[in-house]
Design an enzyme around this catalytic site. Structure first.
Site, PDB file in Angstrom:
ATOM      1  N   GLU A 172       5.928   5.218  -7.757  1.00  0.00           N
ATOM      2  CA  GLU A 172       6.810   6.389  -7.861  1.00  0.00           C
ATOM      3  C   GLU A 172       8.256   6.070  -7.508  1.00  0.00           C
ATOM      4  O   GLU A 172       8.531   5.181  -6.696  1.00  0.00           O
ATOM      5  CB  GLU A 172       6.297   7.485  -6.918  1.00  0.00           C
TER       6      GLU A 172
ATOM      7  N   CYS B 220      15.484   6.638  -4.756  1.00  0.00           N
ATOM      8  CA  CYS B 220      14.565   6.029  -3.790  1.00  0.00           C
ATOM      9  C   CYS B 220      13.536   5.228  -4.600  1.00  0.00           C
ATOM     10  O   CYS B 220      12.769   5.811  -5.368  1.00  0.00           O
ATOM     11  CB  CYS B 220      13.928   7.179  -3.019  1.00  0.00           C
TER      12      CYS B 220
ATOM     13  N   CYS C  40       0.802  -0.690   0.303  1.00  0.00           N
ATOM     14  CA  CYS C  40       1.493  -1.428   1.368  1.00  0.00           C
ATOM     15  C   CYS C  40       0.446  -1.915   2.364  1.00  0.00           C
ATOM     16  O   CYS C  40      -0.491  -1.181   2.697  1.00  0.00           O
ATOM     17  CB  CYS C  40       2.507  -0.536   2.071  1.00  0.00           C
TER      18      CYS C  40
ATOM     19  N   CYS D 273       0.991   1.739   8.439  1.00  0.00           N
ATOM     20  CA  CYS D 273       1.546   2.659   9.449  1.00  0.00           C
ATOM     21  C   CYS D 273       0.685   3.922   9.465  1.00  0.00           C
ATOM     22  O   CYS D 273       0.253   4.414   8.411  1.00  0.00           O
ATOM     23  CB  CYS D 273       2.998   2.994   9.137  1.00  0.00           C
TER      24      CYS D 273
ATOM     25  N   CYS E 173       1.547   7.206   7.133  1.00  0.00           N
ATOM     26  CA  CYS E 173       2.158   6.981   5.817  1.00  0.00           C
ATOM     27  C   CYS E 173       1.115   6.982   4.698  1.00  0.00           C
ATOM     28  O   CYS E 173       0.119   6.255   4.770  1.00  0.00           O
ATOM     29  CB  CYS E 173       2.926   5.661   5.839  1.00  0.00           C
TER      30      CYS E 173
ATOM     31  N   GLY F 267       5.906   0.872  -0.457  1.00  0.00           N
ATOM     32  CA  GLY F 267       5.919  -0.556  -0.136  1.00  0.00           C
ATOM     33  C   GLY F 267       6.952  -0.969   0.891  1.00  0.00           C
ATOM     34  O   GLY F 267       7.846  -0.202   1.249  1.00  0.00           O
ATOM     35  N   GLU F 268       6.784  -2.183   1.380  1.00  0.00           N
ATOM     36  CA  GLU F 268       7.682  -2.746   2.377  1.00  0.00           C
ATOM     37  C   GLU F 268       8.562  -3.788   1.662  1.00  0.00           C
ATOM     38  O   GLU F 268       8.082  -4.870   1.305  1.00  0.00           O
ATOM     39  CB  GLU F 268       6.843  -3.386   3.508  1.00  0.00           C
TER      40      GLU F 268
ATOM     41  N   SER G 290      15.138  -0.470   3.669  1.00  0.00           N
ATOM     42  CA  SER G 290      14.441   0.110   4.821  1.00  0.00           C
ATOM     43  C   SER G 290      13.230  -0.759   5.137  1.00  0.00           C
ATOM     44  O   SER G 290      12.431  -1.075   4.259  1.00  0.00           O
ATOM     45  CB  SER G 290      13.986   1.533   4.475  1.00  0.00           C
TER      46      SER G 290
ATOM     47  N   SER H 206      12.583   1.328  10.488  1.00  0.00           N
ATOM     48  CA  SER H 206      11.632   2.386  10.827  1.00  0.00           C
ATOM     49  C   SER H 206      11.130   2.151  12.243  1.00  0.00           C
ATOM     50  O   SER H 206      10.169   1.416  12.449  1.00  0.00           O
ATOM     51  CB  SER H 206      10.467   2.352   9.837  1.00  0.00           C
ATOM     52  N   LEU H 207      11.777   2.787  13.204  1.00  0.00           N
ATOM     53  CA  LEU H 207      11.429   2.524  14.613  1.00  0.00           C
ATOM     54  C   LEU H 207      10.273   3.439  15.052  1.00  0.00           C
ATOM     55  O   LEU H 207       9.233   2.959  15.493  1.00  0.00           O
ATOM     56  CB  LEU H 207      12.674   2.734  15.479  1.00  0.00           C
ATOM     57  N   HIS H 208      10.466   4.725  14.972  1.00  0.00           N
ATOM     58  CA  HIS H 208       9.416   5.741  15.171  1.00  0.00           C
ATOM     59  C   HIS H 208       8.818   5.841  16.574  1.00  0.00           C
ATOM     60  O   HIS H 208       8.021   6.758  16.832  1.00  0.00           O
ATOM     61  CB  HIS H 208       8.258   5.565  14.171  1.00  0.00           C
TER      62      HIS H 208
ATOM     63  N   ASN I 110       6.003  14.388   6.926  1.00  0.00           N
ATOM     64  CA  ASN I 110       5.473  15.038   5.730  1.00  0.00           C
ATOM     65  C   ASN I 110       3.967  14.833   5.687  1.00  0.00           C
ATOM     66  O   ASN I 110       3.508  13.710   5.500  1.00  0.00           O
ATOM     67  CB  ASN I 110       6.123  14.445   4.478  1.00  0.00           C
TER      68      ASN I 110
ATOM     69  N   CYS J 258       9.572  11.842   1.623  1.00  0.00           N
ATOM     70  CA  CYS J 258       9.378  10.578   2.310  1.00  0.00           C
ATOM     71  C   CYS J 258       7.947  10.396   2.792  1.00  0.00           C
ATOM     72  O   CYS J 258       7.386  11.283   3.421  1.00  0.00           O
ATOM     73  CB  CYS J 258      10.250  10.622   3.548  1.00  0.00           C
TER      74      CYS J 258
END
Ligand code: SAH
Ligand code: SF4
Length: 368
Positions: free
Chosen positions: A96, A109, A116, A120, A123, A169-170, A201, A223-225, A300, A343
């Site tokens: 996508e 985006c 991936c 995480c 996600c 994906g990363e 990112s 992406s710390l989170h 989300n 996201c």
């Protein structure tokens, strides 16, 4: 070219690669620039229409090469102006791409992998597991489509002014294919975006953050989170390989190498998990006085996941607390909700998938 051999796809090939191709055909390297302008600036993918290349050269090019775009499965418009594309990545799978128009910019985006491996906890892409890396043509093809499909901005600029690698994906786990795409995004012979308007990112593949610092100074988002290793190990499992200290050191090296440009730290707001005032203070302790800005992302939700989004009030308090520590903190607006374009919701359509999840061996393989 031997019978049955696959033609080389020129979409996404670096300028160096194209120059070598033309040299091999006994042509001058500047032909590469002409071809790039046709493909990316004029959107022409048929050699026959490239009228400033001789007929003979066009014929020779089409013998051995082609310009092959990913195939578009669908394009959806959200009521808020967001646009989402689904592209086939073969074997019943899809990736996508999302366009988010704003008054001051138009952000695309893009996806870099099918699924991936980094798994995480919050996600949707991670929940599917990893299938494969996208090729440079498949990554850049997403930009090509958007540039062709979207009308120019009111000031005459192309619709896409910014590109962020925040889709599926990363990107740093597919470095080999992502780097030529970045180079083409910023090259004056193709899309000519400013480096600041291209953002990679990452969830924190430290060795490749250093590589990116050497190769290309585009904007970096991390992406710390979570503000401590115990919590981050749970939310972003790559943290077990590259813990927060190591990650932040790489970030400050990156910033230093690029005139102390700010790094964006993404922080998904998960109710009762990482959203307390104590977490905000701990986060501030990590980032205070550094070239850092924090972007809070309301979680989300998606099916099959137990996390919940922090309330608007909690997010506001968290942001204010960070600002009280003299940090730059913003909250991301959720867009494209009605077409599942937000996201972390990008799941594409991965059937028949090979579930490969995070393990040291897989990460080494995926990032080799
Ligand atoms: N793999 C890269 C880029 C793609 S994800 C990375 O992790 O940075 C883009 C952003 O969306 C990341 O910050 C990611 O943590 C965030 N994200 C993932 N799932 C989400 C969800 N369900 N809600 C909100 N943000 C999410
Ligand atoms: Fe992969 Fe990024 Fe999703 Fe983590 S957040 S699983 S790194 S796409």
């Amino acid at each position: 070219m031997p019978k049955g051999a696959e033609k080389q796809n020129l979409l996404g090939l670096s300028q160096d690669g194209l120059e070598r191709l033309f040299e091999g055909l006994g042509e001058k390297p500047f032909r590469a620039r002409q071809l790039m302008q046709w493909m990316y600036q004029r959107g022409v993918v048929d050699f026959d229409e490239m009228t400033d290349l001789s007929k003979k050269l066009r014929a020779r090019l089409s013998e051995s090469s082609e310009i092959r775009l990913p195939s578009e499965l669908s394009m959806h418009h959200s009521s808020d102006g967001t646009v989402k594309w689904l592209f086939s990545s073969g074997f019943g799978q899809a990736i996508e791409t999302v366009f988010i128009p704003e008054a001051s910019r138009g952000t695309l985006c893009i996806s870099s992998q099918v699924g991936c491996a980094l798994d995480c906890a919050f996600c949707a892409t991670g929940a599917q597991g990893f299938n494969r890396n996208l090729t440079a043509a498949e990554i850049l093809g997403q930009v090509w489509y958007a540039m062709q499909a979207l009308p120019p901005r009111a000031n005459g600029e192309p619709a896409v002014t910014n590109v962020v690698f925040m889709g599926m994906g990363e990107p740093l786990a597919n470095y080999r294919n992502v780097l030529p795409v970045i180079e083409l995004l910023i090259s004056d012979w193709s899309y000519g975006l400013s480096r600041r308007r291209v953002t990679v990112s990452t969830s924190g593949i430290v060795p490749h953050i250093d590589k990116l610092a050497d190769d290309c100074n585009v904007s970096l988002a991390v992406s710390l989170h979570a503000p401590n290793d115990a919590l981050r190990n749970r939310l972003v499992p790559i943290n077990k390989l590259h813990p927060i200290d190591e990650l932040l050191d790489a970030c400050w090296r990156y910033a230093k190498q690029h005139s102390n440009r700010f790094i964006t730290f993404e922080y998904v707001m998960l109710r009762g998990v990482n959203d307390s005032i104590a977490h905000a203070d701990e986060l501030a302790g990590l980032l205070k006085g550094k070239p850092a800005k924090i972007n809070l992302i309301p979680f989300n939700p998606f099916d099959g996941n137990d996390f919940a989004r922090s309330s608007a009030e909690t997010i506001r308090h968290f942001q204010e607390r960070l600002r009280g520590h003299d940090l730059v903190a913003t909250t991301r607006k959720t867009r494209g909700d009605d077409i599942d374009a937000a996201c972390g919701q990008l799941a594409g359509k991965v059937s028949d998938r090979v579930r490969v999840r995070l393990s040291e061996k897989n990460i080494r393989m995926a990032t080799a």
